[in-house]
Design a protein around this motif. Structure first.
Motif, PDB file in Angstrom:
ATOM      1  N   THR A 269       0.856  -1.183   0.000  1.00  0.00           N
ATOM      2  CA  THR A 269       0.000   0.000   0.000  1.00  0.00           C
ATOM      3  C   THR A 269       0.891   1.233   0.000  1.00  0.00           C
ATOM      4  O   THR A 269       2.026   1.173   0.473  1.00  0.00           O
ATOM      5  N   ILE A 315      -7.267  -4.429   0.074  1.00  0.00           N
ATOM      6  CA  ILE A 315      -7.563  -5.084   1.356  1.00  0.00           C
ATOM      7  C   ILE A 315      -9.055  -5.431   1.449  1.00  0.00           C
ATOM      8  O   ILE A 315      -9.429  -6.463   1.998  1.00  0.00           O
ATOM      9  N   GLY A 392     -13.636   3.473   1.845  1.00  0.00           N
ATOM     10  CA  GLY A 392     -12.521   3.975   1.047  1.00  0.00           C
ATOM     11  C   GLY A 392     -12.268   5.449   1.191  1.00  0.00           C
ATOM     12  O   GLY A 392     -11.142   5.910   1.074  1.00  0.00           O
ATOM     13  N   GLU A 393     -13.299   6.198   1.416  1.00  0.00           N
ATOM     14  CA  GLU A 393     -13.164   7.642   1.579  1.00  0.00           C
ATOM     15  C   GLU A 393     -14.447   8.127   2.244  1.00  0.00           C
ATOM     16  O   GLU A 393     -15.433   7.387   2.294  1.00  0.00           O
ATOM     17  N   THR A 417     -18.055   2.337   6.595  1.00  0.00           N
ATOM     18  CA  THR A 417     -17.050   1.603   7.358  1.00  0.00           C
ATOM     19  C   THR A 417     -15.678   2.259   7.240  1.00  0.00           C
ATOM     20  O   THR A 417     -15.108   2.322   6.158  1.00  0.00           O
ATOM     21  N   TRP A 419     -11.816   2.007   7.947  1.00  0.00           N
ATOM     22  CA  TRP A 419     -10.722   1.092   8.286  1.00  0.00           C
ATOM     23  C   TRP A 419      -9.628   1.277   7.271  1.00  0.00           C
ATOM     24  O   TRP A 419      -9.726   2.145   6.406  1.00  0.00           O
ATOM     25  N   ASP A 507      -5.089   9.668   9.787  1.00  0.00           N
ATOM     26  CA  ASP A 507      -6.257  10.449   9.387  1.00  0.00           C
ATOM     27  C   ASP A 507      -6.532  11.513  10.440  1.00  0.00           C
ATOM     28  O   ASP A 507      -6.232  11.323  11.622  1.00  0.00           O
ATOM     29  N   ARG A 522      -6.765  12.588   5.248  1.00  0.00           N
ATOM     30  CA  ARG A 522      -5.448  12.214   5.724  1.00  0.00           C
ATOM     31  C   ARG A 522      -4.803  13.419   6.406  1.00  0.00           C
ATOM     32  O   ARG A 522      -5.117  14.567   6.100  1.00  0.00           O
ATOM     33  N   LYS A 619      -8.708   6.056  -5.378  1.00  0.00           N
ATOM     34  CA  LYS A 619      -8.321   7.154  -4.496  1.00  0.00           C
ATOM     35  C   LYS A 619      -7.678   8.259  -5.323  1.00  0.00           C
ATOM     36  O   LYS A 619      -6.825   7.997  -6.171  1.00  0.00           O
TER      37      LYS A 619
HETATM   38  C1  7RM Z   1     -10.350   0.038   3.411  1.00  0.00           C
HETATM   39  C2  7RM Z   1      -9.411   1.016   2.794  1.00  0.00           C
HETATM   40  C3  7RM Z   1      -7.381   3.700   4.130  1.00  0.00           C
HETATM   41  C4  7RM Z   1      -7.749   5.161   4.170  1.00  0.00           C
HETATM   42  C5  7RM Z   1      -8.115   5.641   5.547  1.00  0.00           C
HETATM   43  C6  7RM Z   1      -9.009   6.825   5.223  1.00  0.00           C
HETATM   44  C7  7RM Z   1      -9.769   6.364   4.001  1.00  0.00           C
HETATM   45  C8  7RM Z   1     -11.347   4.430   4.314  1.00  0.00           C
HETATM   46  C9  7RM Z   1     -13.146   5.444   4.972  1.00  0.00           C
HETATM   47  C10 7RM Z   1     -12.139   6.409   4.783  1.00  0.00           C
HETATM   48  C11 7RM Z   1     -13.586   8.077   5.446  1.00  0.00           C
HETATM   49  C12 7RM Z   1     -14.442   5.897   5.414  1.00  0.00           C
HETATM   50  N1  7RM Z   1      -8.101   0.824   3.071  1.00  0.00           N
HETATM   51  N2  7RM Z   1     -11.040   5.745   4.365  1.00  0.00           N
HETATM   52  N3  7RM Z   1     -12.627   4.233   4.676  1.00  0.00           N
HETATM   53  N4  7RM Z   1     -12.358   7.720   5.029  1.00  0.00           N
HETATM   54  N5  7RM Z   1     -14.607   7.215   5.645  1.00  0.00           N
HETATM   55  N6  7RM Z   1     -15.472   5.047   5.599  1.00  0.00           N
HETATM   56  O1  7RM Z   1      -9.832   1.908   2.089  1.00  0.00           O
HETATM   57  O2  7RM Z   1      -5.692   1.377   3.197  1.00  0.00           O
HETATM   58  O3  7RM Z   1      -6.817   1.617   1.067  1.00  0.00           O
HETATM   59  O4  7RM Z   1      -7.207   3.248   2.785  1.00  0.00           O
HETATM   60  O5  7RM Z   1      -8.921   5.392   3.374  1.00  0.00           O
HETATM   61  O6  7RM Z   1      -8.229   7.934   4.888  1.00  0.00           O
HETATM   62  O7  7RM Z   1      -6.953   5.994   6.283  1.00  0.00           O
HETATM   63  S1  7RM Z   1      -6.900   1.747   2.500  1.00  0.00           S
END
Ligand code: 7RM
Length: 654
Positions: A269, A315, A392-393, A417, A419, A507, A522, A619
């Motif tokens: 990653t 993931i 993811g975001e 979600t 994570w 984050d 982030r 992303k």
């Molecule tokens: C599962 C995944 C992780 C980063 C994480 C955040 C962002 C992921 C959300 C989110 C707001 C959410 N793994 N992120 N889920 N931000 N609300 N529900 O995406 O390693 O590729 O990314 O994604 O910044 O740190 S990842």
């Protein structure tokens, strides 16, 4: 970050309570959660020990729950032995052998249903084939496949023999593949001639050939699945067809019992530097979070058909495709192709045709499909859907409402979600049937996950709606164990502050007056405009709320007076505005943001393009946008972009 805490301006007041109907049938009840949270508070390790005993079949039971002697490399259940593939397959055979494990639909429309019994046979046979090619416990295996059932078979086969897989997303270039294979010192690559995406073959085997030509000294063999049949070169002695590799192999394979801490996989990653990190996960701790979150957050039951649209290269495709649903004995759908082939109704047609009841996707996909209008989903029968998820975001409230009203027909709870690759499974997410939802918030930490928002000294931020660092204050079973071959980067990246006490997620977030978590972006995406710290997501959310805007990405660029100026990159509904139209639109959007958030958030510079530059996981490539905003020369690799032309548009050159 500076001393100022991050200010949050976004306001969302709508609340969606769970329906009585959902509450009555949910896997997890409010009383269970209250008891679990109490247990986690009184006896944190006992809480996890109980869950690990309940949900995992152990070959040798563990006696130690948490061993922190090598912190921050925490070890869980470390004297226990298990096999992850056994937990996903063998343990269901007695009562669910004929149940469908996987419904596969290819982009061209081919459909294949695989029962649990058949999947176990396929996995065992391929595991034997891997052994015959010299792969053993602890060896690293690169998987570079399209989104086909064989991807899951390959992952499960590695788990069965204790080999460590590292899935590389099929959209990555030969160069990226080479870097990962070399960092992991992989012994073998499993690939396909190609995959079907967007109506044409993805040249996977060609990319493997180019990677190996460029130099992957550790790779001895390449196993090639025949999928597209479009004709590829096979190198004598090195390359072997999948069907030849399994030919004559037994469909039974005794699982290799491994220690709980045995690495199940690596997944590369991106971090804040250019070099990807090989995130290393354990076997038991990872499996546990995969099981409990599929059960609690997605409410999976025997009667469900679950569809997570993520590719196994991410993931999400590990935890919510390859492992979690199988460990629960759920029926799941796997789709190979693009959401717009042959047209923008494909996802909804798949939901209808296969009676999908739980659907999990990313906000970027929701926004993209939302553009085509309500008539598209409305022309399919989505009545079987009962729960929706996003990941993811942050999801902007406008997309949330569309997902809720049009896709969920106002009856499906939406699980937002939060994570990361590093956490292995959901950390902050609603529990359906319990949590009242607020559009745009991932709500509360799951039982046993001690999440908080702290300042740079590590003190909890007491004021509601005041931003800070998102941390997890206690080690949890599914957390990454290290970065492959780089223990010091692991310690520096995730445990740099607070005396190494808290896991730093990277984050920024805030907690509102009702205790809801809101992810702001982030840490490195936080802007400081005239001393006001603003989350990029808040400005983006305001921009996408404008009726003409489809997507927006906001970055900062240095500004003499304000510290940082806001630059917005935008895609519009319909044609890209140019000339006078663009000028008018820029003024309109500046006024709009001023109205939505306040004059301090008004973008100084707005650029339009046909699309935003994104990684293959969807992303937005913020580092690239920051370089464009500053007018710097682009030194980053843009070869993995879907549409390289957008870079020139955003630079103002086209
Ligand atoms: C599962 C995944 C992780 C980063 C994480 C955040 C962002 C992921 C959300 C989110 C707001 C959410 N793994 N992120 N889920 N931000 N609300 N529900 O995406 O390693 O590729 O990314 O994604 O910044 O740190 S990842």
């Amino acid at each position: 970050m500076s001393n100022n805490n991050i200010q949050s301006i976004l306001q969302e007041t709508r609340i969606f309570e769970p329906s009585d109907e959902f509450i009555a049938q949910a896997n997890i009840k409010a009383t269970d959660v209250a008891l679990m949270k109490q247990k986690a508070e009184e006896d944190y390790t006992g809480f996890w020990g109980d869950l690990a005993k309940e949900h995992i079949d152990w070959q040798t039971p563990f006696t130690t729950i948490l061993d922190d002697s090598k912190a921050p490399h925490y070890q869980w259940f470390s004297d226990g032995r298990l096999n992850v593939s056994y937990n996903c397959l063998d343990r269901h055979i007695a009562d669910k052998g004929d149940k469908t494990a996987i419904i596969f639909e290819g982009e061209p429309g081919d459909i294949r249903k695989i029962s649990y019994k058949e999947l176990l046979a396929d996995v065992s046979q391929f595991a034997n084939a891997l052994k015959a090619q010299g792969v053993g416990k602890g060896d690293r295996v690169i998987i570079y496949l399209p989104m086909v059932a064989e991807g899951v078979v390959a992952m499960q086969a590695c788990a069965r023999i204790g080999a460590i897989h590292s899935v590389v997303f099929g959209g990555f270039s030969a160069e990226a593949l080479k870097d990962r294979a070399n960092d992991a010192e992989a012994k073998i690559i499993i690939t396909a001639d190609g995959g079907n995406r967007g109506g044409k073959p993805v040249e996977l085997k060609k990319a493997v050939d180019a990677a190996l030509d460029a130099g992957c000294p550790s790779v001895e063999k390449v196993i090639v699945l025949q999928r597209t049949n479009h004709g590829v070169d096979m190198q004598e002695g090195r390359d072997i067809w999948w069907h030849d590799a399994i030919n004559g192999q037994s469909t039974e394979c005794e699982p290799e019992w491994v220690d709980a801490e045995h690495p199940l996989f690596l997944l590369y990653t991106s971090g804040s530097t250019g070099k990807p990190k090989g995130i290393q996960h354990s076997s038991a701790g990872y499996l546990l979070q995969a099981i409990i979150t599929n059960k609690w957050v997605f409410d999976q039951k025997a009667s469900d058909t679950f569809w997570c649209t993520a590719d196994i290269g991410w993931i999400t495709g590990h935890t919510y495709v390859a492992y979690g649903p199988l460990a629960l004995g759920t029926t799941q759908l796997i789709y190979e192709g693009a959401p717009t082939v042959p047209d923008s109704g494909r996802f909804w047609k798949i939901c209808q045709d296969h009676q999908v009841s739980i659907f999990y996707t990313a906000p970027t996909a929701i926004r993209a499909l939302m553009r085509f209008g309500d008539d598209v989903p409305n022309s399919y029968d989505l009545s079987k859907l009962r729960l929706l998820g996003t990941v993811g975001e942050p999801i902007n409230p406008e997309a949330w409402m569309w997902y809720h009203n049009v896709i969920g027909q106002e009856k499906c709870p939406i699980m937002d979600t939060w994570w990361q690759t590093e956490t292995g499974g959901h950390m902050i997410a609603p529990l359906p049937g319990i949590t009242a939802l607020k559009p745009g918030s991932c709500t509360h930490a799951l039982p046993g996950i001690i999440a908080d928002v702290v300042d740079k000294e590590g003190n909890s931020i007491e004021n509601a709606n005041e931003g800070g660092f998102l941390v997890i204050k206690k080690p949890f079973p599914s957390m990454l164990r290290t970065i492959w071959n780089d223990d010091s980067r692991y310690a520096e990246t995730y445990w740099p502050m607070f005396d190494g006490k808290y896991y730093l997620a990277g984050d920024s977030a805030y907690i509102d007056e009702d205790g809801y978590f809101w992810i702001m972006g982030r840490i490195d995406d936080v802007l400081n405009v005239s001393g006001h710290r603003l989350g990029t997501m808040e400005v983006e959310s305001a921009l996408v709320a404008h009726p003409s805007v489809t997507e927006a990405a906001v970055v900062g660029k240095p500004h003499e007076v304000k510290g940082e100026a806001i630059v917005a990159f935008i895609t519009c509904k319909g044609d890209r505005p140019t000339g006078d139209k663009a000028d008018k639109m820029i003024e309109e959007l500046r006024a709009w943001v001023a109205k939505e958030i306040g004059p301090i958030a008004k973008p100084d510079d707005i650029r339009f393009a046909d699309g935003l530059p994104k990684t293959r996981s969807g992303k937005i490539m913020r580092r690239l946008l920051r370089a464009i905003a500053k007018g710097e020369e682009i030194t980053q690799d843009t070869s993995t972009l879907e549409n390289e032309a957008v870079v020139e548009q955003l630079q103002g050159k086209a």
